[in-house]
Design a protein around this motif. Structure first.
Motif, PDB file in Angstrom:
ATOM      1  N   HIS A  74       0.825  -1.201   0.000  1.00  0.00           N
ATOM      2  CA  HIS A  74       0.000   0.000   0.000  1.00  0.00           C
ATOM      3  C   HIS A  74       0.865   1.260   0.000  1.00  0.00           C
ATOM      4  N   LEU A  77       2.562   1.711  -3.289  1.00  0.00           N
ATOM      5  CA  LEU A  77       1.582   2.202  -4.262  1.00  0.00           C
ATOM      6  C   LEU A  77       1.457   3.722  -4.142  1.00  0.00           C
TER       7      LEU A  77
ATOM      8  N   SER B 167     -14.560  -2.021  -3.937  1.00  0.00           N
ATOM      9  CA  SER B 167     -13.432  -2.740  -3.321  1.00  0.00           C
ATOM     10  C   SER B 167     -13.885  -4.117  -2.819  1.00  0.00           C
ATOM     11  N   SER B 177      -4.907  -9.062  -6.861  1.00  0.00           N
ATOM     12  CA  SER B 177      -4.953  -7.870  -7.704  1.00  0.00           C
ATOM     13  C   SER B 177      -5.512  -6.682  -6.920  1.00  0.00           C
ATOM     14  N   ALA B 178      -6.532  -6.949  -6.103  1.00  0.00           N
ATOM     15  CA  ALA B 178      -7.115  -5.873  -5.291  1.00  0.00           C
ATOM     16  C   ALA B 178      -6.059  -5.299  -4.351  1.00  0.00           C
ATOM     17  N   ARG B 179      -5.266  -6.190  -3.786  1.00  0.00           N
ATOM     18  CA  ARG B 179      -4.214  -5.748  -2.861  1.00  0.00           C
ATOM     19  C   ARG B 179      -3.191  -4.877  -3.579  1.00  0.00           C
ATOM     20  N   LEU B 180      -2.866  -5.252  -4.816  1.00  0.00           N
ATOM     21  CA  LEU B 180      -1.901  -4.470  -5.593  1.00  0.00           C
ATOM     22  C   LEU B 180      -2.429  -3.086  -5.945  1.00  0.00           C
ATOM     23  N   LEU B 181      -3.748  -2.900  -5.815  1.00  0.00           N
ATOM     24  CA  LEU B 181      -4.332  -1.587  -6.094  1.00  0.00           C
ATOM     25  C   LEU B 181      -4.606  -0.811  -4.805  1.00  0.00           C
ATOM     26  N   GLY B 182      -4.172  -1.361  -3.686  1.00  0.00           N
ATOM     27  CA  GLY B 182      -4.285  -0.628  -2.431  1.00  0.00           C
ATOM     28  C   GLY B 182      -5.455  -1.031  -1.557  1.00  0.00           C
ATOM     29  N   VAL B 183      -6.197  -2.056  -1.968  1.00  0.00           N
ATOM     30  CA  VAL B 183      -7.302  -2.525  -1.128  1.00  0.00           C
ATOM     31  C   VAL B 183      -6.711  -3.407  -0.037  1.00  0.00           C
ATOM     32  N   GLU B 184      -7.256  -3.290   1.160  1.00  0.00           N
ATOM     33  CA  GLU B 184      -6.800  -4.164   2.230  1.00  0.00           C
ATOM     34  C   GLU B 184      -7.843  -5.261   2.410  1.00  0.00           C
TER      35      GLU B 184
END
Lengths: 265, 291
Positions: A74, A77, B167, B177-184
């Motif tokens: 995070h 990113l 999310s 993939s969600a994690r790579l976009l900043g979703v926890e």
């Protein structure tokens, strides 16, 4: 241009054992750096250590003059590092538009999101043309383009692309590599892992060969393409010229290791 | 014919209540792949809380949802944080046992706090009804149906029009993939679990108004909810709503036109009949995460 990203003695692996055994690599800003090598050499693992999916056992990862080794995915990113993994990473049951919006998940500024959407739509017309289509209904090439478009929503400094051409037909492959060229024209830095070494090096200003978890050879993309030994080992043919312009940073694999390199590990 | 239409009206209104109860179950399964066998117990817990708020403070059961929903949300969030978050993906089957233990725990606490005597929530309007074109409509069931519709629409909008909803759907479809976009993903799962539990609060208030209940009522309830969720297709919100209406109508029509003895069996007969031809249920999704 100075190095935007540098890996220094990175050692990393999984439960099964070490994959990276001391990787040293520099990625210059506003360039494409292509990482090639045999299966199992650790190419995708390098990208995972840069994006934070995998924490190195030792060594450092520096980005934009900051040590980011201990930062989470995070946090990386937020600093502008986006990772497009090898597997299809779109959300298949969501629309193309929602997929692209997910690229700005960590962005809170609505004006910035609107402005980036406008840029992305202009740069990637497919986003507007297929906005209501489920991502899962797109062709492999279209999906890869939308994946790259999605990364642009974060206005990234560094894009990590893992095997973007894998499983694509020749026309889609061309489209993907053209898109990568466009990214650098737009000032983005790309670290590309590519099994299709010839196409990868052709689009790259800089290339590196990873073997057995270490970088064995580095040079410009064109010089590696011209290197007969590289051509023999990784490009499946003898190079058109015999000049060796690459600067070796280590020991090239011996002829005895050629067969081993060709075997998937 | 009059009896048939009347039973269909009752069935549709009952189906609305079932839909509300099953939605939480579907949401939790969709987000976490956890079959929440404690959903019935959470509904009964909420029914007791609404009953207590009404008898002690005179708070209308429908209004009490504003108090019980946050309580159930916290309960769901805590259950996730305490037990489910620790499970590794390959241990997901254990979640079934964990949630069964949670259900038994809730039943035990309710038995201690309220004894096992059946109770129901008796408001002034609970027995009121009115007639439309010669057909009776129970006010409380109509209100329950309306509440279900509002909550289901709200849930739909939350999942499909909000950043959080995106999310959630992204995490369900591709967690890495969600994690790579900043979703926890852990946070999303915890909130999703909490939301699923919070729907039990609304369902509990309605259940307490329509049916008598005690701590053990969740066994019958969970068997019905699981049937609805299976019939609709695991993970499909729209499917669970349609299935709830189908089940409600089938049960009511059989009870009124054949015999009440067979009405419960109808639930499972419909389920088995559909699964023979559509093993994924009516709207089962081959694709992970098409909530």
């Amino acid at each position: 241009m100075g190095a935007l990203l540098s890996l220094d003695g990175v050692v990393a692996g999984y439960n099964q054992g070490l994959v990276l055994k001391g990787v040293n690599l520099s990625v210059d800003a506003s360039e494409v750096t292509c990482l090639i090598g045999p299966n199992g050499a650790g190419k995708s693992t390098v990208l995972k250590t840069v994006s934070g999916l995998l924490k190195p056992i030792s060594g450092t990862v520096c980005f934009d003059s900051e040590d980011i080794t201990s930062l989470s995915t995070h946090e990386r990113l937020r600093r502008g590092i986006v990772h497009v993994p090898q597997d299809r990473s779109l959300f298949p049951a969501m629309t193309v538009w929602d997929n692209v919006l997910m690229g700005a998940h960590i962005v809170r500024d609505h004006a910035a999101i609107r402005s980036r959407l406008a840029t992305v739509v202009e740069m990637f017309p497919i986003v507007e043309r297929r906005r209501q289509a489920h991502a899962g209904s797109l062709s492999g090439g279209e999906q890869k383009i939308v994946e790259i478009a999605r990364t642009m929503m974060l206005d990234p400094k560094l894009i990590l692309l893992d095997e973007p051409s894998i499983g694509l037909d020749p026309r889609s492959r061309r489209l993907v590599f053209d898109t990568i060229r466009e990214l650098t024209k737009a000032g983005r830095t790309v670290l590309l892992v590519e099994q299709n070494a010839r196409s990868g090096l052709a689009v790259a200003q800089h290339g590196a060969i990873l073997e057995g978890g270490v970088v064995k050879l580095e040079g410009t993309g064109l010089s590696l393409l011209d290197d007969p030994l590289v051509a023999q080992l990784y490009l499946g043919a003898v190079a058109p010229t015999t000049s060796v312009a690459s600067r070796a940073t280590g020991v090239l694999p011996s002829p005895n290791s050629i067969s081993a390199l060709k075997e998937p590990q | 014919m009059h009896l048939l239409v009347q039973s269909i009206i009752v069935g549709v209104l009952t189906g609305g209540v079932y839909a509300l109860m099953a939605t939480g179950q579907t949401l939790i399964f969709g987000v976490m792949r956890v079959i929440n066998v404690a959903q019935g117990a959470m509904v009964i817990l909420a029914a007791y809380l609404s009953s207590s708020l009404f008898s002690s403070f005179g708070i209308d059961p429908f209004l009490s949802i504003l108090i019980t929903a946050p309580i159930l949300f916290v309960l769901g969030f805590t259950i996730h944080a305490t037990f489910l978050r620790r499970l590794r993906p390959e241990q997901n089957e254990l979640s079934l046992l964990i949630m069964f233990a949670v259900a038994l725990g809730i039943e035990g606490v309710l038995g201690l706090a309220y004894s096992t005597t059946y109770r129901s929530i008796q408001t002034g309007y609970v027995n009121r009804s009115f007639t439309v074109a010669g057909y009776h409509v129970a006010l409380v069931r109509l209100l329950a149906f309306g509440l279900s519709a509002v909550i289901l629409v709200g849930l739909f909008l939350l999942l499909n029009r909000s950043r959080f909803g995106r999310s959630v759907r992204a995490t369900v479809q591709n967690p890495t993939s969600a994690r790579l976009l900043g979703v926890e993903p852990t946070r999303v799962a915890a909130i999703g679990f909490g939301l699923g539990a919070a729907t039990a609060a609304a369902a509990g208030a309605v259940y307490g108004l329509v049916y008598p209940f005690n701590g053990g009522s969740h066994y019958d309830l969970i068997s019905r909810l699981l049937s609805i969720v299976m019939l609709g297709g695991l993970g499909s919100l729209g499917g669970s709503v349609i299935a709830a209406l189908v089940m409600g109508v089938a049960e009511s029509v059989v009870a009124a036109n054949v015999s009440p003895i067979w009405s419960s069996f109808t639930f499972f007969a419909v389920l088995l009949a559909v699964l023979v031809f559509r093993p994924r249920g009516l709207f089962g999704v081959a694709q992970r995460g098409a909530l």
